[in-house]
Motif scaffolding. Sequence first.
Motif, PDB file in Angstrom:
ATOM      1  N   ILE A  90      16.174  -5.862  17.920  1.00  0.00           N
ATOM      2  CA  ILE A  90      15.101  -4.867  17.838  1.00  0.00           C
ATOM      3  C   ILE A  90      15.080  -4.250  16.444  1.00  0.00           C
ATOM      4  CG2 ILE A  90      14.237  -2.686  18.777  1.00  0.00           C
ATOM      5  CD1 ILE A  90      13.993  -4.892  20.780  1.00  0.00           C
ATOM      6  N   TYR A  91      16.258  -3.930  15.922  1.00  0.00           N
ATOM      7  CA  TYR A  91      16.376  -3.362  14.578  1.00  0.00           C
ATOM      8  C   TYR A  91      15.810  -4.333  13.551  1.00  0.00           C
ATOM      9  CZ  TYR A  91      18.721  -1.913  10.272  1.00  0.00           C
ATOM     10  OH  TYR A  91      18.993  -1.551   8.995  1.00  0.00           O
ATOM     11  N   SER A  92      16.176  -5.621  13.665  1.00  0.00           N
ATOM     12  CA  SER A  92      15.690  -6.637  12.741  1.00  0.00           C
ATOM     13  C   SER A  92      14.179  -6.804  12.848  1.00  0.00           C
ATOM     14  CB  SER A  92      16.365  -7.978  13.020  1.00  0.00           C
ATOM     15  OG  SER A  92      17.752  -7.860  12.858  1.00  0.00           O
ATOM     16  N   MET A  93      13.646  -6.669  14.061  1.00  0.00           N
ATOM     17  CA  MET A  93      12.207  -6.778  14.257  1.00  0.00           C
ATOM     18  C   MET A  93      11.484  -5.689  13.472  1.00  0.00           C
ATOM     19  SD  MET A  93       9.944  -6.178  17.689  1.00  0.00           S
ATOM     20  CE  MET A  93      10.502  -4.487  17.756  1.00  0.00           C
ATOM     21  N   PHE A  94      11.959  -4.446  13.572  1.00  0.00           N
ATOM     22  CA  PHE A  94      11.328  -3.359  12.833  1.00  0.00           C
ATOM     23  C   PHE A  94      11.443  -3.584  11.329  1.00  0.00           C
ATOM     24  CE2 PHE A  94      11.465  -1.006  16.811  1.00  0.00           C
ATOM     25  CZ  PHE A  94      10.297  -0.283  16.742  1.00  0.00           C
ATOM     26  N   MET A  95      12.575  -4.106  10.881  1.00  0.00           N
ATOM     27  CA  MET A  95      12.776  -4.329   9.465  1.00  0.00           C
ATOM     28  C   MET A  95      11.812  -5.410   8.954  1.00  0.00           C
ATOM     29  SD  MET A  95      16.315  -5.089   7.472  1.00  0.00           S
ATOM     30  CE  MET A  95      16.510  -6.746   8.073  1.00  0.00           C
ATOM     31  N   MET A  96      11.692  -6.516   9.673  1.00  0.00           N
ATOM     32  CA  MET A  96      10.804  -7.591   9.237  1.00  0.00           C
ATOM     33  C   MET A  96       9.343  -7.173   9.287  1.00  0.00           C
ATOM     34  SD  MET A  96      12.466 -11.135  10.639  1.00  0.00           S
ATOM     35  CE  MET A  96      12.509 -10.653  12.348  1.00  0.00           C
ATOM     36  N   LEU A  97       8.949  -6.523  10.368  1.00  0.00           N
ATOM     37  CA  LEU A  97       7.550  -6.112  10.484  1.00  0.00           C
ATOM     38  C   LEU A  97       7.184  -5.087   9.417  1.00  0.00           C
ATOM     39  CD1 LEU A  97       7.002  -5.884  14.334  1.00  0.00           C
ATOM     40  CD2 LEU A  97       6.028  -7.523  12.737  1.00  0.00           C
ATOM     41  N   GLY A  98       8.089  -4.164   9.139  1.00  0.00           N
ATOM     42  CA  GLY A  98       7.811  -3.174   8.099  1.00  0.00           C
ATOM     43  C   GLY A  98       7.626  -3.828   6.748  1.00  0.00           C
ATOM     44  N   GLY A  99       8.456  -4.819   6.459  1.00  0.00           N
ATOM     45  CA  GLY A  99       8.363  -5.506   5.183  1.00  0.00           C
ATOM     46  C   GLY A  99       7.063  -6.266   5.010  1.00  0.00           C
ATOM     47  N   MET A 100       6.400  -6.607   6.119  1.00  0.00           N
ATOM     48  CA  MET A 100       5.144  -7.350   6.030  1.00  0.00           C
ATOM     49  C   MET A 100       3.913  -6.476   6.276  1.00  0.00           C
ATOM     50  SD  MET A 100       6.217 -10.897   7.868  1.00  0.00           S
ATOM     51  CE  MET A 100       7.436 -10.272   9.018  1.00  0.00           C
ATOM     52  N   LEU A 101       3.989  -5.588   7.263  1.00  0.00           N
ATOM     53  CA  LEU A 101       2.797  -4.837   7.644  1.00  0.00           C
ATOM     54  C   LEU A 101       2.493  -3.652   6.732  1.00  0.00           C
ATOM     55  CD1 LEU A 101       3.111  -4.849  11.535  1.00  0.00           C
ATOM     56  CD2 LEU A 101       1.735  -6.321  10.075  1.00  0.00           C
ATOM     57  N   VAL A 102       3.519  -2.937   6.278  1.00  0.00           N
ATOM     58  CA  VAL A 102       3.264  -1.768   5.422  1.00  0.00           C
ATOM     59  C   VAL A 102       2.566  -2.185   4.131  1.00  0.00           C
ATOM     60  CG1 VAL A 102       4.349   0.093   4.109  1.00  0.00           C
ATOM     61  CG2 VAL A 102       5.068  -0.336   6.451  1.00  0.00           C
ATOM     62  N   PRO A 103       3.073  -3.194   3.402  1.00  0.00           N
ATOM     63  CA  PRO A 103       2.336  -3.604   2.202  1.00  0.00           C
ATOM     64  C   PRO A 103       0.936  -4.141   2.517  1.00  0.00           C
ATOM     65  CG  PRO A 103       4.542  -4.513   2.153  1.00  0.00           C
ATOM     66  CD  PRO A 103       4.348  -3.911   3.507  1.00  0.00           C
ATOM     67  N   PHE A 104       0.806  -4.889   3.609  1.00  0.00           N
ATOM     68  CA  PHE A 104      -0.495  -5.459   3.980  1.00  0.00           C
ATOM     69  C   PHE A 104      -1.529  -4.357   4.163  1.00  0.00           C
ATOM     70  CE2 PHE A 104      -3.421  -6.965   7.328  1.00  0.00           C
ATOM     71  CZ  PHE A 104      -3.974  -8.054   6.675  1.00  0.00           C
ATOM     72  N   PHE A 105      -1.191  -3.338   4.940  1.00  0.00           N
ATOM     73  CA  PHE A 105      -2.151  -2.262   5.188  1.00  0.00           C
ATOM     74  C   PHE A 105      -2.317  -1.350   3.972  1.00  0.00           C
ATOM     75  CE2 PHE A 105      -1.241  -3.408   9.636  1.00  0.00           C
ATOM     76  CZ  PHE A 105      -2.540  -3.690  10.010  1.00  0.00           C
ATOM     77  N   TYR A 106      -1.282  -1.210   3.168  1.00  0.00           N
ATOM     78  CA  TYR A 106      -1.416  -0.440   1.927  1.00  0.00           C
ATOM     79  C   TYR A 106      -2.416  -1.114   0.998  1.00  0.00           C
ATOM     80  CZ  TYR A 106      -0.364   1.508  -2.644  1.00  0.00           C
ATOM     81  OH  TYR A 106      -0.468   2.094  -3.879  1.00  0.00           O
ATOM     82  N   TRP A 107      -2.300  -2.432   0.853  1.00  0.00           N
ATOM     83  CA  TRP A 107      -3.205  -3.155  -0.033  1.00  0.00           C
ATOM     84  C   TRP A 107      -4.646  -3.052   0.462  1.00  0.00           C
ATOM     85  CZ3 TRP A 107       0.506  -7.886   0.165  1.00  0.00           C
ATOM     86  CH2 TRP A 107       1.634  -7.605  -0.608  1.00  0.00           C
ATOM     87  N   ILE A 108      -4.838  -3.054   1.769  1.00  0.00           N
ATOM     88  CA  ILE A 108      -6.187  -2.961   2.320  1.00  0.00           C
ATOM     89  C   ILE A 108      -6.734  -1.542   2.165  1.00  0.00           C
ATOM     90  CG2 ILE A 108      -7.527  -3.036   4.466  1.00  0.00           C
ATOM     91  CD1 ILE A 108      -5.611  -5.312   5.332  1.00  0.00           C
ATOM     92  N   LEU A 109      -5.943  -0.543   2.559  1.00  0.00           N
ATOM     93  CA  LEU A 109      -6.438   0.835   2.577  1.00  0.00           C
ATOM     94  C   LEU A 109      -6.533   1.476   1.201  1.00  0.00           C
ATOM     95  CD1 LEU A 109      -4.491   2.132   5.704  1.00  0.00           C
ATOM     96  CD2 LEU A 109      -6.900   1.481   5.572  1.00  0.00           C
ATOM     97  N   PHE A 110      -5.579   1.206   0.315  1.00  0.00           N
ATOM     98  CA  PHE A 110      -5.538   1.923  -0.948  1.00  0.00           C
ATOM     99  C   PHE A 110      -5.927   1.085  -2.158  1.00  0.00           C
ATOM    100  CE2 PHE A 110      -2.564   4.177   1.846  1.00  0.00           C
ATOM    101  CZ  PHE A 110      -3.156   5.428   1.821  1.00  0.00           C
ATOM    102  N   LEU A 111      -5.815  -0.226  -2.073  1.00  0.00           N
ATOM    103  CA  LEU A 111      -6.155  -1.068  -3.219  1.00  0.00           C
ATOM    104  C   LEU A 111      -7.465  -1.821  -3.021  1.00  0.00           C
ATOM    105  CD1 LEU A 111      -2.640  -2.490  -4.137  1.00  0.00           C
ATOM    106  CD2 LEU A 111      -3.805  -0.485  -5.061  1.00  0.00           C
ATOM    107  N   GLY A 112      -8.060  -1.655  -1.846  1.00  0.00           N
ATOM    108  CA  GLY A 112      -9.373  -2.233  -1.600  1.00  0.00           C
ATOM    109  C   GLY A 112      -9.413  -3.741  -1.466  1.00  0.00           C
ATOM    110  N   GLU A 113      -8.309  -4.342  -1.102  1.00  0.00           N
ATOM    111  CA  GLU A 113      -8.322  -5.791  -0.908  1.00  0.00           C
ATOM    112  C   GLU A 113      -9.085  -6.127   0.367  1.00  0.00           C
ATOM    113  OE1 GLU A 113      -4.757  -7.948  -1.447  1.00  0.00           O
ATOM    114  OE2 GLU A 113      -4.152  -6.767  -3.192  1.00  0.00           O
ATOM    115  N   THR A 114      -9.732  -7.258   0.356  1.00  0.00           N
ATOM    116  CA  THR A 114     -10.538  -7.646   1.513  1.00  0.00           C
ATOM    117  C   THR A 114      -9.680  -8.346   2.558  1.00  0.00           C
ATOM    118  OG1 THR A 114     -11.092  -9.738   0.462  1.00  0.00           O
ATOM    119  CG2 THR A 114     -12.610  -7.901   0.100  1.00  0.00           C
ATOM    120  N   VAL A 115     -10.135  -8.231   3.786  1.00  0.00           N
ATOM    121  CA  VAL A 115      -9.426  -8.874   4.897  1.00  0.00           C
ATOM    122  C   VAL A 115     -10.303  -9.995   5.425  1.00  0.00           C
ATOM    123  CG1 VAL A 115      -8.399  -8.546   7.169  1.00  0.00           C
ATOM    124  CG2 VAL A 115      -8.378  -6.680   5.529  1.00  0.00           C
TER     125      VAL A 115
END
Length: 182
Positions: free
Chosen positions: A10-35
């Motif tokens: 469970i701990y590893s799941m949160f670590m892996m998802l955070g490493g992928m989802l936080v940057p993904f949504f940051y790039w979309i919300l704050f850098l204006g990248e298209t999805v």
Amino acid sequence: DVCAALGLAIYSMFMMLGGMLVPFFYWILFLGETVSWGKAVGTVLLTVFIVLQALGQRKEPEKKATGWKKYLFFALCMVIFFVNGMTGVIAKAHQISAGATDEVSFTVLSCSLTALLSALLLPVGLLKNRKEIVYAIKGIFHWKTLVFMICIGAAGYTGNFLHLCCLCLLFLYILALCAFCL
């Protein structure tokens, strides 16, 4: 131990998802990248499969964490989710900033900060599980372990070198095909 009672998966799941989802949504919300549809479907599938994998590996613990330990575990998971995710955000912010240093300097700084944080947290671990950690540290400095670590490192660097050689040969092969075909 909280992590042992609730599962390292469970701990590893949160670590892996955070490493992928936080940057993904940051790039979309704050850098204006298209999805695109592919990115959206890929993100959903990735999340679902990592969660299923982590839950599938979870074993029934000998003792169940209850009360505040369960909440502490999930609080730690949320912290690791965002801390691990911020690594990608900081790397992207550095990459696009006007006064960015070269990648080698940034990597050295990042690894140095990780080593410093680990060195600061090591005494906390030593206070809690002194015998186990001292035994593990002594095991690292055994000659067989050191030889094994050196062999693994050498194999990794050799593999990277051969990979680069193959890329160069592939490039030359493509050039030769183009030259003979034209």
